[in-house]
Write a protein that holds these residues in place. Structure first.
Motif, mmCIF file in Angstrom:
data_model
loop_
_atom_site.group_PDB
_atom_site.id
_atom_site.type_symbol
_atom_site.label_atom_id
_atom_site.label_comp_id
_atom_site.label_asym_id
_atom_site.label_seq_id
_atom_site.Cartn_x
_atom_site.Cartn_y
_atom_site.Cartn_z
ATOM 1 N N ARG A 208 -8.128 -3.109 12.348
ATOM 2 C CA ARG A 208 -8.380 -2.096 11.312
ATOM 3 C C ARG A 208 -7.060 -1.681 10.659
ATOM 4 O O ARG A 208 -6.977 -1.579 9.430
ATOM 5 N N HIS A 209 -6.049 -1.457 11.476
ATOM 6 C CA HIS A 209 -4.786 -0.962 10.921
ATOM 7 C C HIS A 209 -4.107 -2.012 10.051
ATOM 8 O O HIS A 209 -3.443 -1.674 9.078
ATOM 9 N N ARG A 210 -4.299 -3.269 10.365
ATOM 10 C CA ARG A 210 -3.736 -4.312 9.496
ATOM 11 C C ARG A 210 -4.422 -4.291 8.129
ATOM 12 O O ARG A 210 -3.783 -4.485 7.094
ATOM 13 N N MET A 211 -5.716 -4.048 8.151
ATOM 14 C CA MET A 211 -6.457 -3.974 6.885
ATOM 15 C C MET A 211 -5.947 -2.801 6.043
ATOM 16 O O MET A 211 -5.789 -2.922 4.827
ATOM 17 N N PHE A 212 -5.700 -1.665 6.692
ATOM 18 C CA PHE A 212 -5.193 -0.499 5.944
ATOM 19 C C PHE A 212 -3.865 -0.869 5.271
ATOM 20 O O PHE A 212 -3.620 -0.517 4.116
ATOM 21 N N CYS A 215 -4.406 -3.005 2.190
ATOM 22 C CA CYS A 215 -4.845 -2.220 1.026
ATOM 23 C C CYS A 215 -3.679 -1.399 0.467
ATOM 24 O O CYS A 215 -3.502 -1.320 -0.746
ATOM 25 N N MET A 216 -2.889 -0.807 1.339
ATOM 26 C CA MET A 216 -1.765 0.005 0.855
ATOM 27 C C MET A 216 -0.768 -0.874 0.108
ATOM 28 O O MET A 216 -0.235 -0.479 -0.925
ATOM 29 N N SER A 221 2.048 0.679 -2.318
ATOM 30 C CA SER A 221 2.566 1.887 -1.689
ATOM 31 C C SER A 221 3.122 1.512 -0.321
ATOM 32 O O SER A 221 2.820 0.434 0.216
ATOM 33 N N GLU A 222 3.934 2.380 0.221
ATOM 34 C CA GLU A 222 4.579 2.149 1.502
ATOM 35 C C GLU A 222 3.533 2.320 2.606
ATOM 36 O O GLU A 222 2.984 3.415 2.769
ATOM 37 N N PRO A 223 3.225 1.253 3.364
ATOM 38 C CA PRO A 223 2.210 1.420 4.420
ATOM 39 C C PRO A 223 2.746 2.231 5.602
ATOM 40 O O PRO A 223 3.956 2.358 5.772
#
Ligand code: HEC
Ligand code: HEC
Length: 254
Positions: A208-212, A215-216, A221-223
Motif C-alpha cells: 500500500r505504501h509503495r502505491m501511495f 501517486c505522490m 510531490s515529495e513522498p
C-alpha cells in the motif's frame, strides 16, 4: 510528463463527479477484463509466488531461538483468518496503531527474537500476501477507537491536502474524479482492499505504501517514507473509508 498536465486540465474541466457520500467500489471494477482474469485465477495470478515464499517463511526457524511462526500459530487458515481485514489496528500489547507490516515485524522481533524485515522487501510482502489471503472475500472491518481517532483525522487531512507541482490532493482524483480516464488508466477510488498487489506496469509486487509513493510522485510531490506515521495515518483513513469491501489480496492491477 507534459501529457499528464494536458490530460489533467481536460479532466478537471469536466464537472465534478461524485462529491458526496462514497459507496466503496474496488479497483478491480475499473480493470480491463484481461487484468481481472489474472487476479481471478490463482495459477495465473503473478502475485502468487509471494504465497509460496510466505509458506516457506512461516515454517522457517529463527537462528537464535529455533522458533518459527508455526511454533505458535499452527494452522495459518485458522489463526490468521480475518486478521488482515482488521488492520491497521490498535495493538494493546504495543499501545499503538499498527498496520499488518508493523505487526509482522513486531512478531519477528518479539516472538522469534530475530531482525525485522525491510519495508517493501519481498519477504515482508510475502508475509502480508499470505496473511492477506486468509481474509479473501471477507469485508474490510477496521475499527476506530478512542486511541485511534486522531489517526483518522490526520489521515483524512493528508488525503485532502493539495500538494506537489500539480497542486492536487488524493481526494481530487480518487474521490471527485474516479471513473474518469487518465493516461492509460481509469481512475479508481484508491481503495486498498487488494494489497499487496502485483502491478503489471511495475512488473512486480508492491505494498500500500509503495502505491501511495507512486501517486505522490506522479503529481510531483515529495513522498513520505514507507512505514512513516503519515502513510500509516493515510492507510488507516483509507481502510475505514473502504470498510465493507471484500478483501482481494493478493490483487493484480494494471
Ligand atoms: C511464541 C509464540 C509466537 C510466535 C513464534 C509467533 N507468534 Fe504471532 N502471535 C502470538 C500471540 C500469543 C499473539 C496474540 C497476542 C499478540 O498480538 O501479541 C500473536 C499475534 C499475531 C498476529 C496478530 C493477530 C491479530 O488477531 O491481530 C499476527 C499477524 C501474528 N501473530 C503473526 C505472526 C507471524 C507472521 C509470526 C512469525 C514471523 C508469528 N506471529 C510468530 C504468538 C506467536
Ligand atoms: C492525478 C490523479 C491522482 C492523484 C492525485 C492520486 N492518485 Fe492514486 N492513483 C491514480 C491512478 C491513475 C491510479 C491507478 C489506477 C487506479 O487504480 O486508480 C492510482 C491508484 C491508486 C491506488 C490503488 C488502487 C487499487 O485498487 O489498487 C491507491 C490506493 C491510491 N491511488 C491512493 C492514492 C493516495 C493515497 C493519493 C494521495 C497521496 C493518491 N492516490 C493521489 C491517480 C491519482
Amino acid at each position: 510528463m507534459k501529457p499528464l498536465i494536458a490530460t489533467l486540465s481536460l479532466l478537471f474541466a469536466t464537472a465534478a463527479a461524485a462529491e458526496d457520500a462514497l459507496a466503496p467500489i474496488s479497483g478491480y471494477a475499473f480493470m480491463e477484463p484481461s487484468t481481472r482474469e489474472l487476479q481471478d485465477d490463482d495459477f495465473l495470478n503473478p502475485a502468487f509466488f509471494l504465497i509460496d515464499r510466505g509458506l516457506t517463511l512461516w515454517d522457517q526457524p529463527a537462528p537464535n531461538t529455533g522458533l518459527s511462526c508455526r511454533s505458535c500459530h499452527q494452522t495459518i487458515e485458522d489463526d490468521m483468518r480475518g486478521v488482515a481485514a482488521r488492520y491497521p489496528h490498535y495493538d494493546v500489547g504495543q499501545s499503538r496503531l499498527m498496520n499488518l507490516e508493523m505487526k509482522i515485524n513486531s512478531e519477528i522481533v518479539e516472538k522469534l527474537g530475530s531482525t525485522p524485515l525491510a519495508y517493501g522487501s519481498e519477504d515482508l510482502l510475502a508475509f502480508t500476501a499470505l496473511i492477506g489471503l486468509q481474509s479473501r472475500q471477507m469485508p474490510m472491518s477496521v475499527d476506530v477507537t478512542d486511541e485511534t481517532k486522531d489517526w483518522l483525522v490526520r489521515g483524512q487531512e493528508i488525503f485532502e491536502t493539495k500538494r506537489g507541482q500539480l497542486n492536487l490532493s488524493c481526494e481530487d482524483c480518487h474521490q471527485n474524479h474516479w471513473g474518469e480516464k487518465l493516461r492509460g488508466d481509469t481512475i479508481s477510488q484508491g481503495q486498498i482492499n487488494a494489497f499487496p498487489i502485483f502491478r503489471l506496469t511495475w512488473g512486480e509486487a508492491g505494498s500500500r505504501h509503495r502505491m501511495f509513493t507512486w501517486c505522490m510522485e506522479s503529481i510531483r510531490s515529495e513522498p513520505y517514507a514507507p512505514g512513516s506515521d503519515e502513510y500509516l495515518a493515510l492507510e488507516f483513513f483509507l481502510a475505514v473509508r473502504g470498510n465493507g469491501l471484500p478483501m482481494e489480496a493478493p490483487g493484480v492491477r494494471r
